[in-house]
Design a protein around this motif. Sequence first.
Motif, PDB file in Angstrom:
ATOM      1  N   THR A  70      -1.844   9.529   4.208  1.00  0.00           N
ATOM      2  CA  THR A  70      -2.338  10.497   5.312  1.00  0.00           C
ATOM      3  C   THR A  70      -3.655  10.483   5.084  1.00  0.00           C
ATOM      4  O   THR A  70      -4.364  11.444   5.809  1.00  0.00           O
ATOM      5  N   ALA A  71      -4.409   9.674   4.563  1.00  0.00           N
ATOM      6  CA  ALA A  71      -5.912  10.016   4.317  1.00  0.00           C
ATOM      7  C   ALA A  71      -6.706   9.290   5.502  1.00  0.00           C
ATOM      8  O   ALA A  71      -6.280   8.231   5.894  1.00  0.00           O
ATOM      9  N   PRO A  72      -8.029   9.588   5.781  1.00  0.00           N
ATOM     10  CA  PRO A  72      -8.748   8.782   6.921  1.00  0.00           C
ATOM     11  C   PRO A  72      -8.899   7.542   6.133  1.00  0.00           C
ATOM     12  O   PRO A  72      -9.017   7.312   4.730  1.00  0.00           O
ATOM     13  N   ARG A  73      -8.618   6.365   7.057  1.00  0.00           N
ATOM     14  CA  ARG A  73      -8.922   5.018   6.634  1.00  0.00           C
ATOM     15  C   ARG A  73      -7.761   4.474   5.503  1.00  0.00           C
ATOM     16  O   ARG A  73      -8.062   3.522   4.850  1.00  0.00           O
ATOM     17  N   LEU A  74      -6.695   5.364   5.298  1.00  0.00           N
ATOM     18  CA  LEU A  74      -5.773   5.140   4.377  1.00  0.00           C
ATOM     19  C   LEU A  74      -6.270   5.226   3.029  1.00  0.00           C
ATOM     20  O   LEU A  74      -5.773   4.791   1.781  1.00  0.00           O
ATOM     21  N   HIS A  81     -10.794  -1.349   4.867  1.00  0.00           N
ATOM     22  CA  HIS A  81      -9.893  -1.078   5.998  1.00  0.00           C
ATOM     23  C   HIS A  81     -10.299  -1.909   7.159  1.00  0.00           C
ATOM     24  O   HIS A  81      -9.153  -2.393   7.866  1.00  0.00           O
ATOM     25  N   HIS A  93       6.099  -0.359  10.005  1.00  0.00           N
ATOM     26  CA  HIS A  93       5.942   0.761   9.256  1.00  0.00           C
ATOM     27  C   HIS A  93       7.166   1.414   8.931  1.00  0.00           C
ATOM     28  O   HIS A  93       7.872   2.005   9.916  1.00  0.00           O
ATOM     29  N   GLU A 113       1.559  12.469  10.569  1.00  0.00           N
ATOM     30  CA  GLU A 113       0.113  12.159  10.358  1.00  0.00           C
ATOM     31  C   GLU A 113       0.071  10.741   9.629  1.00  0.00           C
ATOM     32  O   GLU A 113      -0.856  10.087   9.912  1.00  0.00           O
ATOM     33  N   GLY A 114       1.173  10.448   8.960  1.00  0.00           N
ATOM     34  CA  GLY A 114       0.935   8.942   8.309  1.00  0.00           C
ATOM     35  C   GLY A 114       1.114   7.812   9.315  1.00  0.00           C
ATOM     36  O   GLY A 114       0.507   6.681   9.331  1.00  0.00           O
ATOM     37  N   ARG A 117      -2.059   7.264  10.969  1.00  0.00           N
ATOM     38  CA  ARG A 117      -2.906   6.796  10.147  1.00  0.00           C
ATOM     39  C   ARG A 117      -2.734   5.182  10.535  1.00  0.00           C
ATOM     40  O   ARG A 117      -3.654   4.326  10.365  1.00  0.00           O
ATOM     41  N   GLU A 120      -4.426   4.139  13.648  1.00  0.00           N
ATOM     42  CA  GLU A 120      -5.526   3.949  13.442  1.00  0.00           C
ATOM     43  C   GLU A 120      -5.877   2.472  12.966  1.00  0.00           C
ATOM     44  O   GLU A 120      -6.913   1.947  13.206  1.00  0.00           O
ATOM     45  N   LEU A 121      -5.277   2.209  12.012  1.00  0.00           N
ATOM     46  CA  LEU A 121      -5.344   0.733  11.331  1.00  0.00           C
ATOM     47  C   LEU A 121      -5.234  -0.279  12.484  1.00  0.00           C
ATOM     48  O   LEU A 121      -6.021  -1.385  12.477  1.00  0.00           O
TER      49      LEU A 121
END
Length: 395
Positions: A70-74, A81, A93, A113-114, A117, A120-121
């Motif tokens: 759940t963190a920015p850029r995992l 990343h 996923h 949220e996960g 992310r 985003e990847l």
Amino acid sequence: MITVTGATGFLGAHLLAALLRRDDRPVCALVRGDPETARDRLLRAVRSTGSRCEETDFRRRVTPVPVELTAPRLGLSAAEHSALAWRTQEVWHCAADTSPLGRAAALHRTNVEGTGRILELLAAGARGTRLLHISTAFVAGKRREGVVPEDALEERYGFATAYEESKYRAEVRVRRWAQDTGRAAVVFRPALLVTGRPAEPGEPRHWLAVQAARTSLLGQQDRALVLRAAGLAAEDLSFPYTARMPGRPDALVNLLQVDWAVAAMLRCATREAAGVETFHVTHPQDCSVQWLLRLALEPCDWLDIELDPELVPERMRPLERSLMRLAAGLTPHWWSRRRYDRTRLAAATAGLEPPGELTAEYVRAGMSDAVSAAPSPAGSARAGSVRKGAVNARV
């Protein structure tokens, strides 16, 4: 390279084992914790599926990468990343908080949220990178009747659990991402996945096996003491005791063998998708909930359950309330008669042997620990209980 999340879970372990058999591409497993410890967990999880994976080959093929889902850029550096994004050809996923009784905030953080992310990847890498997103058939929520179309994604029925809603929100996010970016995604909606393999200690279990383990503890208690503690007078003690629970006696639930589910998903993944393509990964036949309850209660040969649609909480005994809490994650299924359209799945898996019938032996074995798995004692059957291999287990 293939990137997989949730590979130490029940479905994820079977998927990782199948991906390693499918071709020789390297696999990146996004994990929590120390990489070496995670590698050992991954190998144990893969071997728990029955795969004869050699450790040397496994270490050559599988690279665990510690992340914070759940963190920015995992939780990775910008360079890490970017490198992960550009090396990845497809992302499976699977990671999710699957607790049906989990708190809404925690479920949203991991499942919604996960998923964001992971999107985003994908956005940071090549446009052709494919997303294969594991959802659940239970995004249908509280809908109890009719046939659920494979493309249906709506919230007008509401949700029985915060888990269902979080997986619905994650699917909504995937669809918006695909629409906004013009990219493709494949969404799989499995039913309750099961196996006929008894679990070794420490191995990932399917959720029905977790419930069975809790029920087995009840079976180890003195039946008279349990019933007296539940408020029954001595003159009311007769065996088997029939507990009445709210639900429909004709309720249905869909169970599917995990091996077949993974084979079907890999077959579907070979198709060229445009936009979002959704598959109900379900069994063509549904199970009777009443049959499943009686099967799960076999360790408690003094207890039976009857589902009663007229029963209200005020008329329930303490024992019934305790049983409701014990099976809280399954109780939404006790009212359902819905079925899942699988037309697209059937077309995509044409030529694949259909899933076999779910017999009592298969389900019973999958709910057992390997160290304690044994045939049911002779004479444990009772009036109204399921027979071994019962041909009427299907509806």
